[in-house]
Design a protein around this motif. Structure first.
Motif, PDB file in Angstrom:
ATOM      1  N   ASP A 231       0.818  -1.210   0.000  1.00 47.62           N
ATOM      2  CA  ASP A 231       0.000   0.000   0.000  1.00 47.62           C
ATOM      3  C   ASP A 231       0.854   1.263   0.000  1.00 47.62           C
ATOM      4  O   ASP A 231       0.392   2.332  -0.410  1.00 47.62           O
ATOM      5  N   LEU A 232       2.068   1.147   0.461  1.00 47.91           N
ATOM      6  CA  LEU A 232       2.961   2.291   0.514  1.00 47.91           C
ATOM      7  C   LEU A 232       3.279   2.814  -0.886  1.00 47.91           C
ATOM      8  O   LEU A 232       3.543   3.998  -1.076  1.00 47.91           O
ATOM      9  N   ALA A 233       3.238   1.930  -1.874  1.00 45.72           N
ATOM     10  CA  ALA A 233       3.518   2.359  -3.251  1.00 45.72           C
ATOM     11  C   ALA A 233       2.526   3.413  -3.710  1.00 45.72           C
ATOM     12  O   ALA A 233       2.893   4.369  -4.405  1.00 45.72           O
ATOM     13  N   ASP A 234       1.271   3.262  -3.342  1.00 47.29           N
ATOM     14  CA  ASP A 234       0.260   4.250  -3.732  1.00 47.29           C
ATOM     15  C   ASP A 234       0.570   5.616  -3.135  1.00 47.29           C
ATOM     16  O   ASP A 234       0.369   6.652  -3.771  1.00 47.29           O
ATOM     17  N   LEU A 235       1.059   5.631  -1.896  1.00 51.32           N
ATOM     18  CA  LEU A 235       1.413   6.901  -1.254  1.00 51.32           C
ATOM     19  C   LEU A 235       2.559   7.587  -1.977  1.00 51.32           C
ATOM     20  O   LEU A 235       2.674   8.813  -1.959  1.00 51.32           O
ATOM     21  N   LEU A 236       3.426   6.794  -2.611  1.00 55.55           N
ATOM     22  CA  LEU A 236       4.564   7.327  -3.345  1.00 55.55           C
ATOM     23  C   LEU A 236       4.221   7.658  -4.792  1.00 55.55           C
ATOM     24  O   LEU A 236       5.076   8.074  -5.560  1.00 55.55           O
ATOM     25  N   GLY A 237       2.941   7.449  -5.162  1.00 56.59           N
ATOM     26  CA  GLY A 237       2.535   7.744  -6.533  1.00 56.59           C
ATOM     27  C   GLY A 237       2.977   6.708  -7.536  1.00 56.59           C
ATOM     28  O   GLY A 237       3.124   7.005  -8.724  1.00 56.59           O
ATOM     29  N   VAL A 238       3.199   5.471  -7.073  1.00 55.28           N
ATOM     30  CA  VAL A 238       3.671   4.397  -7.940  1.00 55.28           C
ATOM     31  C   VAL A 238       2.518   3.444  -8.236  1.00 55.28           C
ATOM     32  O   VAL A 238       1.885   2.909  -7.311  1.00 55.28           O
ATOM     33  N   ASN A 239       2.237   3.230  -9.512  1.00 55.03           N
ATOM     34  CA  ASN A 239       1.170   2.323  -9.930  1.00 55.03           C
ATOM     35  C   ASN A 239       1.777   0.973 -10.292  1.00 55.03           C
ATOM     36  O   ASN A 239       2.492   0.850 -11.290  1.00 55.03           O
ATOM     37  N   LEU A 240       1.501  -0.039  -9.475  1.00 57.59           N
ATOM     38  CA  LEU A 240       2.060  -1.372  -9.695  1.00 57.59           C
ATOM     39  C   LEU A 240       1.054  -2.330 -10.298  1.00 57.59           C
ATOM     40  O   LEU A 240       1.261  -3.541 -10.289  1.00 57.59           O
ATOM     41  N   THR A 241      -0.035  -1.800 -10.842  1.00 60.39           N
ATOM     42  CA  THR A 241      -1.091  -2.651 -11.392  1.00 60.39           C
ATOM     43  C   THR A 241      -0.562  -3.576 -12.472  1.00 60.39           C
ATOM     44  O   THR A 241      -0.863  -4.773 -12.499  1.00 60.39           O
ATOM     45  N   ASN A 242       0.220  -3.028 -13.384  1.00 61.65           N
ATOM     46  CA  ASN A 242       0.775  -3.830 -14.480  1.00 61.65           C
ATOM     47  C   ASN A 242       2.288  -3.914 -14.322  1.00 61.65           C
ATOM     48  O   ASN A 242       3.049  -3.461 -15.170  1.00 61.65           O
ATOM     49  N   ALA A 243       2.719  -4.506 -13.222  1.00 62.03           N
ATOM     50  CA  ALA A 243       4.151  -4.615 -12.933  1.00 62.03           C
ATOM     51  C   ALA A 243       4.477  -6.047 -12.537  1.00 62.03           C
ATOM     52  O   ALA A 243       4.694  -6.350 -11.362  1.00 62.03           O
ATOM     53  N   PRO A 244       4.511  -6.973 -13.517  1.00 61.55           N
ATOM     54  CA  PRO A 244       4.728  -8.390 -13.184  1.00 61.55           C
ATOM     55  C   PRO A 244       6.113  -8.681 -12.626  1.00 61.55           C
ATOM     56  O   PRO A 244       6.315  -9.705 -11.969  1.00 61.55           O
ATOM     57  N   ASN A 245       7.102  -7.798 -12.865  1.00 59.07           N
ATOM     58  CA  ASN A 245       8.455  -8.064 -12.399  1.00 59.07           C
ATOM     59  C   ASN A 245       8.681  -7.670 -10.944  1.00 59.07           C
ATOM     60  O   ASN A 245       9.743  -7.935 -10.393  1.00 59.07           O
ATOM     61  N   ARG A 248       6.660  -9.842  -4.961  1.00 56.82           N
ATOM     62  CA  ARG A 248       5.677  -9.700  -3.881  1.00 56.82           C
ATOM     63  C   ARG A 248       5.710 -10.934  -2.990  1.00 56.82           C
ATOM     64  O   ARG A 248       5.977 -12.044  -3.459  1.00 56.82           O
ATOM     65  N   LEU A 249       5.419 -10.729  -1.700  1.00 56.73           N
ATOM     66  CA  LEU A 249       5.227 -11.865  -0.799  1.00 56.73           C
ATOM     67  C   LEU A 249       4.166 -11.488   0.232  1.00 56.73           C
ATOM     68  O   LEU A 249       3.970 -10.307   0.538  1.00 56.73           O
ATOM     69  N   ARG A 250       3.481 -12.491   0.747  1.00 58.85           N
ATOM     70  CA  ARG A 250       2.440 -12.275   1.759  1.00 58.85           C
ATOM     71  C   ARG A 250       2.946 -12.794   3.092  1.00 58.85           C
ATOM     72  O   ARG A 250       3.374 -13.939   3.213  1.00 58.85           O
ATOM     73  N   TYR A 251       2.935 -11.913   4.078  1.00 63.36           N
ATOM     74  CA  TYR A 251       3.465 -12.259   5.393  1.00 63.36           C
ATOM     75  C   TYR A 251       2.614 -11.567   6.448  1.00 63.36           C
ATOM     76  O   TYR A 251       2.380 -10.360   6.372  1.00 63.36           O
ATOM     77  N   GLY A 252       2.107 -12.324   7.419  1.00 66.29           N
ATOM     78  CA  GLY A 252       1.251 -11.734   8.435  1.00 66.29           C
ATOM     79  C   GLY A 252       0.002 -11.101   7.851  1.00 66.29           C
ATOM     80  O   GLY A 252      -0.457 -10.053   8.313  1.00 66.29           O
ATOM     81  N   ASN A 253      -0.517 -11.707   6.765  1.00 69.26           N
ATOM     82  CA  ASN A 253      -1.723 -11.226   6.079  1.00 69.26           C
ATOM     83  C   ASN A 253      -1.529  -9.855   5.435  1.00 69.26           C
ATOM     84  O   ASN A 253      -2.510  -9.143   5.174  1.00 69.26           O
ATOM     85  N   VAL A 254      -0.295  -9.478   5.188  1.00 71.84           N
ATOM     86  CA  VAL A 254       0.016  -8.229   4.489  1.00 71.84           C
ATOM     87  C   VAL A 254       0.893  -8.564   3.289  1.00 71.84           C
ATOM     88  O   VAL A 254       1.797  -9.401   3.374  1.00 71.84           O
ATOM     89  N   VAL A 255       0.632  -7.922   2.146  1.00 71.55           N
ATOM     90  CA  VAL A 255       1.459  -8.105   0.952  1.00 71.55           C
ATOM     91  C   VAL A 255       2.612  -7.101   0.994  1.00 71.55           C
ATOM     92  O   VAL A 255       2.395  -5.903   1.207  1.00 71.55           O
ATOM     93  N   TYR A 256       3.820  -7.609   0.791  1.00 75.19           N
ATOM     94  CA  TYR A 256       5.020  -6.772   0.803  1.00 75.19           C
ATOM     95  C   TYR A 256       5.688  -6.810  -0.573  1.00 75.19           C
ATOM     96  O   TYR A 256       5.569  -7.799  -1.307  1.00 75.19           O
ATOM     97  N   ILE A 257       6.392  -5.733  -0.890  1.00 75.79           N
ATOM     98  CA  ILE A 257       7.176  -5.676  -2.121  1.00 75.79           C
ATOM     99  C   ILE A 257       8.620  -5.325  -1.779  1.00 75.79           C
ATOM    100  O   ILE A 257       8.898  -4.704  -0.753  1.00 75.79           O
ATOM    101  N   LYS A 258       9.540  -5.738  -2.643  1.00 77.80           N
ATOM    102  CA  LYS A 258      10.946  -5.458  -2.437  1.00 77.80           C
ATOM    103  C   LYS A 258      11.193  -3.963  -2.650  1.00 77.80           C
ATOM    104  O   LYS A 258      10.882  -3.402  -3.707  1.00 77.80           O
TER     105      LYS A 258
END
Length: 456
Positions: A231-245, A248-258
């Motif tokens: 969710d932090l990506a949205d705050l930074l103005g980054v659209n990851l909708t079409n970003a297959p590269n 992502r991982l799910r940990y503690g019911n939260v999705v994280y990105i590198k």
């Protein structure tokens, strides 16, 4: 027991066509790397170490998927390539690691040291973050689930390096086997400890700072890389909708990105080790107008001094030889309304950072790699550096704008461009240059420029 994966760069199929990599008069990059890889595999197996060779008929993406299906956090993966350069005097081996990962940098140094012990005649060019690769991103260092490195074993365009790889292949393989064994031993205990930690604290937490303020949610460290909530990506103005590269991982019911992957979206990513805080700054937080970085028409953000200092980092000798070039790019770009940062970085791509080669001659003052108006193989030539820069700027304006030129036309191919057809950097790909990564390479240089200037 931890596994070791090793891949020979090229040799597979890309878009259904065999990819030999660099092609020389008597050999190819794929042929040389496969021979070295096979010796390394045999040596590691003789030492009782489990090693898997990536099949040679796979594409790059398929090879990464093949490893990911089999690897565990305690495993390691290496891909070996042969370097190439327009100047045959450039030589030596280097290892690329994922940027902002100091642990992985130390792993790269283990490999280089082991190779140098066995083959002292082969110079080391050092461990390098993958942000210094031509495209500013290497899939092999970013997309694997286990620690991974990409090595340029030597420059095949250097007669000395090629002779070492061909005539001392056994020693080269022994050096790589030594390095891989040491690297595997250093990774396995750490990974094993992490997997035995209670699930609630498997991944250490870190603080996150965004544009100078502390973010209320924490990030985590996975495989020595910082991860942040998606969710932090949205705050930074980054659209990851079409970003297959994006990993992502799910940990503690939260999705994280590198976190370092955000760098490709013009987000500054740094680390404060004392406070264990990840430092993120958006483009707007750095004073760069949103959407302007890759638009040909507009204002650049760097000063003349910042351009000169950046040039020094990529080609120190060029600072003396072309001491007025930064000034020329700022002046000529301002007249026609072109972003001088884009023009300057395009020049670095076209001229191999002013080392030239690939048909370009310094005496021609053709910094933009402009073709001949008659279609000849020699390209264009200009009487002075200023006129050469002006021609490049005018050609960029032809692609980026419908506005008329301010100065008299010196671009010999201006009239051949459909005006305004490519207002963005990536739209120059396939038009200005046939390299499919052309736009990415220009933007990679721009990010390095802004990093060196403290703007990214």
């Amino acid at each position: 027991m931890a596994q070791i994966f090793i891949s020979a760069g090229h040799g597979g199929y890309e878009d259904g066509v065999a990819d030999p990599g660099l092609v020389l008069a008597s050999t190819t990059e794929a042929a040389e790397m496969i021979q070295v890889r096979d010796l390394v595999v045999a040596e590691l197996r003789s030492r009782g170490l489990p090693v898997l060779a990536v099949p040679d008929d796979l594409s790059t993406a398929q090879g990464i998927a093949w490893i990911n299906m089999r690897c565990q956090p305690q495993d390691v993966a290496l891909e070996i390539h042969g370097g190439a350069y327009s100047d045959p005097g450039v030589r030596g081996s280097s290892v690329f690691y994922i940027a902002q990962n100091e642990v992985r940098r130390s792993h790269a140094e283990i490999l280089l040291l082991a190779l140098r012990r066995r083959v002292t005649q082969l110079p080391s060019r050092g461990a390098k973050p993958d942000t210094e690769s031509p495209t500013g991103w290497l899939d092999f260092t970013r997309s694997l689930r286990c620690p991974s490195l990409l090595m340029e074993l030597g420059h095949l365009t250097s007669p000395q390096d090629l002779a070492i790889i061909q005539n001392q292949r056994r020693d080269v393989a022994l050096g790589l086997a030594d390095g891989l064994a040491s690297w595997s031993r250093s990774v396995a205990p750490v990974a094993a400890a992490a997997t035995t930690t209670p699930s609630a604290s498997t991944f250490p937490e870190i603080r996150i700072s965004i544009n100078g303020g502390i973010y209320p949610e924490t990030g985590i460290i996975v495989n020595n890389n910082s991860y942040v909530p998606v969710d932090l990506a949205d705050l930074l103005g980054v659209n990851l909708t079409n970003a297959p590269n994006i990993t992502r991982l799910r940990y503690g019911n939260v999705v994280y990105i590198k976190a370092v992957d955000l760098r490709s979206y013009n987000v500054s990513v740094n680390w404060n080790g004392e406070t264990r805080t990840l430092l993120l700054r958006s483009a707007t937080g750095m004073g760069i107008c949103p959407g302007s970085m890759d638009r040909l028409m507009g204002l650049g953000s760097s000063s003349e001094v910042q351009l000169i200092m950046f040039l020094k980092t990529v080609n120190e000798a060029a600072v003396t030889q072309y001491q007025d070039l930064a000034k020329l790019y700022r002046e000529e770009s301002a007249i026609e309304g072109i972003n001088h940062d884009i023009a300057f970085c395009q020049m670095l791509v076209e001229t191999n950072s002013l080392h030239f080669g690939s048909g370009l001659n310094p005496a021609h003052n053709n910094f933009g790699g402009l073709g001949s108006p008659t279609g000849g193989p020699e390209g264009s030539s200009f009487p002075t550096a200023r006129i050469g820069v002006r021609a490049q700027i005018q050609h960029l304006k032809a692609y980026g704008s419908l506005e008329p030129l301010i100065q008299s036309q010196v671009d010999p191919r201006f009239q051949f461009v459909r005006r305004g057809v490519a207002p963005l950097v990536d739209q120059l790909t396939g038009r200005w240059n046939s390299d499919p990564d052309y736009g990415r390479k220009i933007l990679a240089f721009m990010r390095r420029l802004y990093e060196s200037a403290g703007m990214l």
